[in-house]
Design a protein around this motif. Structure first.
Motif, PDB file in Angstrom:
ATOM      1  N   GLU A  63      43.993  37.327  28.300  1.00 57.80           N
ATOM      2  CA  GLU A  63      45.153  38.045  27.766  1.00 57.80           C
ATOM      3  C   GLU A  63      46.444  37.561  28.423  1.00 57.80           C
ATOM      4  O   GLU A  63      47.470  37.381  27.745  1.00 57.80           O
ATOM      5  CB  GLU A  63      44.973  39.550  27.993  1.00 57.80           C
ATOM      6  CG  GLU A  63      46.080  40.400  27.388  1.00 57.80           C
ATOM      7  CD  GLU A  63      45.880  41.875  27.673  1.00 57.80           C
ATOM      8  OE1 GLU A  63      46.553  42.708  27.026  1.00 57.80           O
ATOM      9  OE2 GLU A  63      45.070  42.205  28.572  1.00 57.80           O
ATOM     10  N   ILE A  64      46.410  37.345  29.721  1.00 57.97           N
ATOM     11  CA  ILE A  64      47.594  36.834  30.434  1.00 57.97           C
ATOM     12  C   ILE A  64      47.913  35.419  29.986  1.00 57.97           C
ATOM     13  O   ILE A  64      49.067  35.046  29.775  1.00 57.97           O
ATOM     14  CB  ILE A  64      47.354  36.876  31.959  1.00 57.97           C
ATOM     15  CG1 ILE A  64      47.224  38.320  32.440  1.00 57.97           C
ATOM     16  CG2 ILE A  64      48.494  36.165  32.706  1.00 57.97           C
ATOM     17  CD1 ILE A  64      46.782  38.461  33.886  1.00 57.97           C
ATOM     18  N   ARG A 278      45.188  44.784  40.860  1.00 55.95           N
ATOM     19  CA  ARG A 278      46.523  44.529  41.419  1.00 55.95           C
ATOM     20  C   ARG A 278      46.899  43.058  41.320  1.00 55.95           C
ATOM     21  O   ARG A 278      48.042  42.720  40.954  1.00 55.95           O
ATOM     22  CB  ARG A 278      46.565  44.987  42.878  1.00 55.95           C
ATOM     23  CG  ARG A 278      47.866  44.675  43.596  1.00 55.95           C
ATOM     24  CD  ARG A 278      47.808  45.097  45.058  1.00 55.95           C
ATOM     25  NE  ARG A 278      46.666  44.521  45.744  1.00 55.95           N
ATOM     26  CZ  ARG A 278      46.629  43.251  46.187  1.00 55.95           C
ATOM     27  NH1 ARG A 278      47.658  42.442  45.992  1.00 55.95           N
ATOM     28  NH2 ARG A 278      45.552  42.810  46.821  1.00 55.95           N
ATOM     29  N   VAL A 279      45.961  42.147  41.627  1.00 53.99           N
ATOM     30  CA  VAL A 279      46.243  40.711  41.571  1.00 53.99           C
ATOM     31  C   VAL A 279      46.587  40.281  40.143  1.00 53.99           C
ATOM     32  O   VAL A 279      47.570  39.566  39.908  1.00 53.99           O
ATOM     33  CB  VAL A 279      45.035  39.905  42.091  1.00 53.99           C
ATOM     34  CG1 VAL A 279      45.222  38.419  41.804  1.00 53.99           C
ATOM     35  CG2 VAL A 279      44.863  40.128  43.584  1.00 53.99           C
ATOM     36  N   ALA A 284      50.703  38.989  35.769  1.00 53.61           N
ATOM     37  CA  ALA A 284      51.224  39.337  34.459  1.00 53.61           C
ATOM     38  C   ALA A 284      52.673  39.798  34.544  1.00 53.61           C
ATOM     39  O   ALA A 284      53.521  39.415  33.714  1.00 53.61           O
ATOM     40  CB  ALA A 284      50.358  40.426  33.834  1.00 53.61           C
ATOM     41  N   SER A 285      52.980  40.602  35.553  1.00 54.51           N
ATOM     42  CA  SER A 285      54.344  41.101  35.713  1.00 54.51           C
ATOM     43  C   SER A 285      55.315  39.975  36.067  1.00 54.51           C
ATOM     44  O   SER A 285      56.437  39.927  35.553  1.00 54.51           O
ATOM     45  CB  SER A 285      54.355  42.176  36.803  1.00 54.51           C
ATOM     46  OG  SER A 285      55.672  42.610  37.071  1.00 54.51           O
ATOM     47  N   PRO A 290      51.252  40.225  29.020  1.00 57.43           N
ATOM     48  CA  PRO A 290      50.506  41.485  28.893  1.00 57.43           C
ATOM     49  C   PRO A 290      49.235  41.464  29.736  1.00 57.43           C
ATOM     50  O   PRO A 290      48.621  40.422  29.935  1.00 57.43           O
ATOM     51  CB  PRO A 290      50.170  41.543  27.396  1.00 57.43           C
ATOM     52  CG  PRO A 290      50.107  40.111  26.972  1.00 57.43           C
ATOM     53  CD  PRO A 290      51.165  39.398  27.790  1.00 57.43           C
ATOM     54  N   CYS A 291      48.844  42.631  30.236  1.00 59.53           N
ATOM     55  CA  CYS A 291      47.579  42.779  30.954  1.00 59.53           C
ATOM     56  C   CYS A 291      47.148  44.236  30.831  1.00 59.53           C
ATOM     57  O   CYS A 291      47.730  45.116  31.472  1.00 59.53           O
ATOM     58  CB  CYS A 291      47.731  42.384  32.421  1.00 59.53           C
ATOM     59  SG  CYS A 291      46.185  42.540  33.367  1.00 59.53           S
TER      60      CYS A 291
END
Length: 529
Positions: A63-64, A278-279, A284-285, A290-291
């Motif tokens: 997705e990423i 978190r990783v 993604a951020s 998106p994630c």
């Protein structure tokens, strides 16, 4: 409750504590539809909970998608490839000149030293990758190699030179284990072919070794062993100094360009679901991708069971016989996985004998062939060496493109083609009579050989389960290094100026092609665990 689990034990709902939500059968059915057919090891029912969580992680990585983070990993992990081949070849490049100065009793001592270091490094860093984690070796191994590479240039005797070569190889030896593992566990499934392409860095390391030799050895080397001293034979030392400086720069780039976090798949295998989320969310951020993976979705799969937690709830992070046995057993969790593991390791044994006999002693081949065709200049010898290594860069590039296409039957087909074409050129090489023929055939062999080698490097981590990937990789590379030691002894006892080693290498490549054809897993179009 005993949290220790055999790798061959199936996870089931009754293992959950009463206060934890059991696995929903409908979710299992949905996951089997989504992941079972697409995940390479999805049909090997070893641990249903872990398989389901790995499927969700794979979904999140897909997705990423591919990001600049992956390009950084491609380069930084590629540095390890380059250093491994650099250290492996330097000792053979400088061996002739160092022997003139030190006059040792055992000519292939440096070759044995480098392979012993590579062997210990592969086993140590490989097992530690599954116990301590991938991050530690990624950050430390190149620095260790850089220090001892520089020190090797100042060696006052043959024995101390061998010691420092061994220590330098120990630092470099774990990189082939970790580089593919780290890169693969971040890669989206549609980009896994890049793992094969990354082997081009191996050829780049060979090229740099050849260029250093071309620059220093012709101009700073003695000709006669009787008059050879440290003062008039500095060329081989300059090669070590330059190489050590180069490796040191790469080690600094590794820790400054990117701050590597543990791979999400390693964290999942350790039961650290929150850290894995978190990783992935962080990547993604950072790149505005998106994630949708959340901790709640992972927890829905059920509780993870880890063998590393003691009765007090403390995590055990030591390399012990019990720990090693657990990971080795995990590679044989099913009959199909056991067959795959055995054949992959056998392939590494074969290439471990064939590759050093040809490549580690390539300077001897070039020198002996050059003498027969009237080329005795060191300048010409190392110029040809650099040209050969340049050609080796493009073999993995072609292999990567072949692995992407169904026309070449995926990874297995690429290895079959690479092995057979290399075998043909090995046989043809015995008929070389001129300098131009010598250069042409050795360049062709360097190109074709790396089609097979580059694909095997990528195929190996793809077919191992993530929980035991470092161990499987470490043993594979370790077996390769053992055969390198054996090849050094064989080469010392045999006459390397005859075509016999070439015939042996050609025959070994035929066997490699057969083994490739019967490998049970094909990663093309599938996702690694």
């Amino acid at each position: 409750m005993d949290v220790e689990q055999s790798a061959g034990t199936l996870a089931s709902p009754d293992i959950a504590d009463k206060d934890k939500k059991p696995i929903d059968p409908s979710l299992d059915e949905e996951r089997s539809i989504e992941h079972g057919e697409n995940d390479l090891l999805g049909g090997e029912n070893v641990d249903a909970v872990l398989a389901a969580k790995m499927g969700l992680v794979n979904d999140a990585i897909d997705e990423i998608g591919f990001t600049p983070h992956h390009w950084k990993l491609f380069c930084l992990n590629g540095f390890g490839y380059a250093v491994d081949s650099l250290i492996l070849l330097i000792q053979s490049i400088i061996s002739t000149q160092a022997r003139k100065e030190f006059r040792p009793s055992y000519a292939t001592g440096l070759t044995i030293a480098v392979y012993v270091g590579m062997l210990i490094g592969a086993i140590f860093w490989g097992f530690s990758a599954d116990v301590i984690g991938r991050r530690f070796a990624f950050n430390v191994s190149l620095f260790v190699s850089a220090v001892f590479t520089v020190v090797a240039g100042a060696a006052p005797s043959w024995i101390t030179l061998g010691l420092f070569v061994c220590l330098s190889a120990f630092g470099a030896g774990g990189n082939l284990v970790l580089d593919t593992t780290v890169f693969l566990e971040y890669l989206p499934s549609q980009n896994q072919w890049l793992l094969t392409l990354m082997a081009a860095w191996w050829g780049l390391g060979q090229l740099i070794a050849g260029l250093f030799a071309w620059a220093f050895l012709p101009n700073f080397s003695c000709d006669d062993a009787a008059t050879c001293t440290r003062a008039n034979n500095q060329g081989w030392r300059y090669v070590w100094y330059a190489s050590g400086a180069f490796v040191f720069v790469l080690s600094i780039l590794r820790i400054t360009i990117i701050r590597l976090q543990e791979t999400p798949k390693f964290l999942i295998a350790e039961g650290k679901d929150a850290d894995a989320v978190r990783v992935l969310q962080s990547i993604a951020s950072r790149y505005n991708r998106p994630c949708s993976l959340t901790l709640e979705r992972l927890e829905t799969c059920g509780p993870s069971r880890t063998h590393k937690t003691d009765a007090a709830g403390l995590t055990q992070r030591l390399i012990s016989p019990k720990e090693v046995g657990f990971h080795l057993k995990g590679l044989y969790a099913t009959r199909k996985m056991g067959l795959s593991t055995s054949l992959v390791w056998f392939s590494w044994l074969l290439i471990g004998l064939a590759y050093p006999l040809y490549n580690v002693f390539l300077p001897t081949y070039l020198e002996s062939r050059g003498a027969k065709v009237g080329e005795s200049s060191q300048y010409i010898t190392w110029r040809d060496y650099a040209i050969n290594n340049t050609c080796s860069i493009f073999g993995p590039i072609l292999a990567g493109l072949m692995c992407r296409s169904r026309w070449f039957w995926g990874r297995r087909g690429t290895m079959i083609i690479g092995a057979l074409v290399t075998m043909v050129f090995f046989f043809c090489y015995t008929q070389v009579r001129t300098a131009s023929q010598n250069l042409g055939f050795t360049a062709a062999i360097s190109f074709c050989l790396n089609i097979y080698y580059g694909t095997l490097y990528a195929y190996t981590p793809e077919v191992f389960p993530s929980s035991h990937r470092g161990t499987g990789n470490g043993v594979a590379i370790g077996l390769n290094r053992i055969m390198g030691i054996i090849s050094a002894v064989v080469a010392d006892a045999a006459n390397t100026n005859t075509p016999v080693p070439i015939y042996i290498c050609a025959a070994l490549y035929i066997v490699m092609a057969v083994v490739s054809a019967v490998l049970p897993f094909e990663p093309y179009g599938r996702r690694s665990s």
